[in-house]
Design a protein around this motif. Structure first.
Motif, PDB file in Angstrom:
ATOM      1  N   TRP A 297       0.839  -1.199   0.000  1.00  0.00           N
ATOM      2  CA  TRP A 297       0.000   0.000   0.000  1.00  0.00           C
ATOM      3  C   TRP A 297       0.874   1.250   0.000  1.00  0.00           C
ATOM      4  O   TRP A 297       0.653   2.174  -0.784  1.00  0.00           O
ATOM      5  CB  TRP A 297      -0.917  -0.028   1.213  1.00  0.00           C
ATOM      6  N   ASP A 298       1.878   1.274   0.903  1.00  0.00           N
ATOM      7  CA  ASP A 298       2.777   2.430   0.973  1.00  0.00           C
ATOM      8  C   ASP A 298       3.535   2.626  -0.335  1.00  0.00           C
ATOM      9  O   ASP A 298       3.727   3.758  -0.795  1.00  0.00           O
ATOM     10  CB  ASP A 298       3.779   2.254   2.122  1.00  0.00           C
ATOM     11  N   GLU A 299       3.950   1.536  -0.919  1.00  0.00           N
ATOM     12  CA  GLU A 299       4.693   1.601  -2.182  1.00  0.00           C
ATOM     13  C   GLU A 299       3.837   2.240  -3.280  1.00  0.00           C
ATOM     14  O   GLU A 299       4.291   3.137  -4.003  1.00  0.00           O
ATOM     15  CB  GLU A 299       5.116   0.181  -2.582  1.00  0.00           C
ATOM     16  N   ILE A 300       2.599   1.785  -3.402  1.00  0.00           N
ATOM     17  CA  ILE A 300       1.701   2.330  -4.425  1.00  0.00           C
ATOM     18  C   ILE A 300       1.349   3.785  -4.113  1.00  0.00           C
ATOM     19  O   ILE A 300       1.319   4.645  -4.997  1.00  0.00           O
ATOM     20  CB  ILE A 300       0.427   1.469  -4.522  1.00  0.00           C
TER      21      ILE A 300
ATOM     22  N   LEU B  87      -7.277  -5.200  -3.089  1.00  0.00           N
ATOM     23  CA  LEU B  87      -6.975  -4.003  -3.863  1.00  0.00           C
ATOM     24  C   LEU B  87      -6.780  -2.810  -2.937  1.00  0.00           C
ATOM     25  O   LEU B  87      -7.356  -2.763  -1.852  1.00  0.00           O
ATOM     26  CB  LEU B  87      -8.141  -3.654  -4.803  1.00  0.00           C
ATOM     27  N   VAL B  88      -6.008  -1.828  -3.388  1.00  0.00           N
ATOM     28  CA  VAL B  88      -6.045  -0.548  -2.688  1.00  0.00           C
ATOM     29  C   VAL B  88      -7.403   0.081  -2.971  1.00  0.00           C
ATOM     30  O   VAL B  88      -8.001  -0.152  -4.025  1.00  0.00           O
ATOM     31  CB  VAL B  88      -4.932   0.409  -3.172  1.00  0.00           C
ATOM     32  N   ASN B  89      -7.931   0.828  -2.020  1.00  0.00           N
ATOM     33  CA  ASN B  89      -9.086   1.667  -2.299  1.00  0.00           C
ATOM     34  C   ASN B  89      -8.516   2.986  -2.801  1.00  0.00           C
ATOM     35  O   ASN B  89      -7.857   3.703  -2.056  1.00  0.00           O
ATOM     36  CB  ASN B  89      -9.937   1.871  -1.047  1.00  0.00           C
ATOM     37  N   VAL B  90      -8.735   3.300  -4.068  1.00  0.00           N
ATOM     38  CA  VAL B  90      -8.106   4.479  -4.666  1.00  0.00           C
ATOM     39  C   VAL B  90      -8.674   5.785  -4.102  1.00  0.00           C
ATOM     40  O   VAL B  90      -8.105   6.851  -4.338  1.00  0.00           O
ATOM     41  CB  VAL B  90      -8.212   4.464  -6.209  1.00  0.00           C
ATOM     42  N   SER B  91      -9.790   5.696  -3.385  1.00  0.00           N
ATOM     43  CA  SER B  91     -10.346   6.856  -2.671  1.00  0.00           C
ATOM     44  C   SER B  91     -10.414   6.500  -1.193  1.00  0.00           C
ATOM     45  O   SER B  91     -11.495   6.295  -0.627  1.00  0.00           O
ATOM     46  CB  SER B  91     -11.743   7.202  -3.208  1.00  0.00           C
ATOM     47  N   PRO B  92      -9.264   6.405  -0.525  1.00  0.00           N
ATOM     48  CA  PRO B  92      -9.233   5.839   0.828  1.00  0.00           C
ATOM     49  C   PRO B  92      -9.830   6.748   1.886  1.00  0.00           C
ATOM     50  O   PRO B  92      -9.736   7.970   1.822  1.00  0.00           O
ATOM     51  CB  PRO B  92      -7.727   5.632   1.074  1.00  0.00           C
ATOM     52  N   ILE B  93     -10.440   6.115   2.885  1.00  0.00           N
ATOM     53  CA  ILE B  93     -10.932   6.823   4.060  1.00  0.00           C
ATOM     54  C   ILE B  93      -9.768   7.184   4.968  1.00  0.00           C
ATOM     55  O   ILE B  93      -9.720   8.265   5.551  1.00  0.00           O
ATOM     56  CB  ILE B  93     -11.973   5.955   4.801  1.00  0.00           C
ATOM     57  N   SER B  94      -8.824   6.263   5.095  1.00  0.00           N
ATOM     58  CA  SER B  94      -7.667   6.481   5.954  1.00  0.00           C
ATOM     59  C   SER B  94      -6.513   5.650   5.400  1.00  0.00           C
ATOM     60  O   SER B  94      -6.678   4.904   4.423  1.00  0.00           O
ATOM     61  CB  SER B  94      -7.986   6.062   7.397  1.00  0.00           C
TER      62      SER B  94
END
Length: 316
Positions: free
Chosen positions: A23-26, A104-111
């Motif tokens: 996640w951090d990498e992306i 998946l990453v959530n491309v519109s993340p809450i946190s």
């Protein structure tokens, strides 16, 4: 039980570290996210409601899908998670039956670390809870040692945004209000947050040695909700009622929404019911009081909770 070229079947407890690393990498090295999540402003209201200011989620996220039926069929023509870029995939778990469970990453993340678990993503299932997906989530929760991890589910008409089966993965160090409440015993491993609470709920205490039986009980309740078109939100957590090696499945029957999710100051879905409020408006974030949050929660409380309890007693 699950294998992947990224995750070994014997080491699912690396789930969190792998998720965070990827996640951090992306997040840091690509433009996949619609906005960056850095240090979100936070405040605690009335000692129990946890607020986070995230205005970008309202202005930059994908437009939510319009949904009107709790068991609305999957629609290949609309957005679904098989259409996402491969760059959004953190890793996948391969099931024994050939199903692919994708994270998946959530491309519109809450946190930070907000991600999506898409069980059997290749089968194009609608956003309707299934016994197999419940088992998968509970298996992951048991093998993830990090108690900061929670997994949530929003049904259609319960503020789900996409009609393709998915669960939300959250990582938060603070305890949530729902994890600190007193539950009343209801039946078996089932507990009750009664009608005097803001939004009443059921809680299933799932222990590893008896997880199959408790999940069967939970499924009967969720199946009843589906049959009666009762919208619901679900939280899986390792915090609450006492004991470390226990997973708690909390489910709220709630008033049904209709149409598309409205991106107002906040929407009441699984996090808000848990006591965690991502707030989109800065003035609202600064000024909102506990009574305002409680009033918004009350809008989604069902009037027939007592009769729901009586009906559930009859099917268990």
């Amino acid at each position: 039980m699950y294998k992947s070229n990224n995750l070994t079947s014997d080491n699912l407890n690396s789930f969190t570290s792998l998720l965070k690393t990827k996640w951090d990498e992306i997040h840091n090295e690509t433009d996949i996210f619609r906005y960056k999540i850095d240090d979100l402003e936070e405040r605690i209201v009335d000692g129990k409601y946890f607020l986070q200011l995230n205005p970008d989620r309202r202005s930059k996220r994908r437009t939510p899908e319009e949904m009107t039926s709790i068991c609305q069929p999957f629609d290949e023509k609309k957005f679904h998670f098989n259409k996402v870029s491969s760059k959004e995939i953190l890793f996948s778990l391969e099931g024994e039956d050939g199903d692919l469970h994708t994270v998946l990453v959530n491309v519109s993340p809450i946190s930070r670390y907000h991600s999506l678990l898409c069980p059997s993503v290749n089968r194009c299932l609608p956003q309707v809870v299934t016994p197999d997906s419940l088992k998968l989530v509970v298996q992951i929760m048991f093998q993830v040692e990090d108690r900061d991890v929670r997994i949530g589910f929003n049904s259609i008409c319960g503020f789900a945004s996409v009609n393709h089966l998915h669960y939300h993965i959250f990582v938060e160090e603070k305890s949530l209000h729902i994890e600190c409440v007193n539950w009343q015993h209801f039946k078996g491993e089932m507990y009750l947050l009664d009608d005097e609470s803001t939004v009443p709920a059921f809680c299933f205490k799932i222990q590893k040695e008896s997880s199959s039986q408790t999940l069967q009980q939970a499924w009967k309740v969720l199946e009843y909700f589906l049959e009666k078109s009762i919208a619901h939100n679900i939280l899986f957590t390792k915090r609450g009622l006492g004991g470390d090696d226990v997973v708690y499945l909390i489910v709220w029957p709630r008033r049904n929404t209709s149409g598309a999710k409205q991106l107002s100051a906040f929407n009441v879905a699984v996090l808000e019911l848990s006591g965690w409020f991502p707030i989109f408006d800065e003035e609202e974030f600064k000024n909102v009081q506990a009574k305002d949050l409680q009033a918004e929660l009350m809008k989604w409380k069902r009037d027939d909770f007592k009769s729901i309890c009586e009906n559930i007693k009859g099917i268990l």
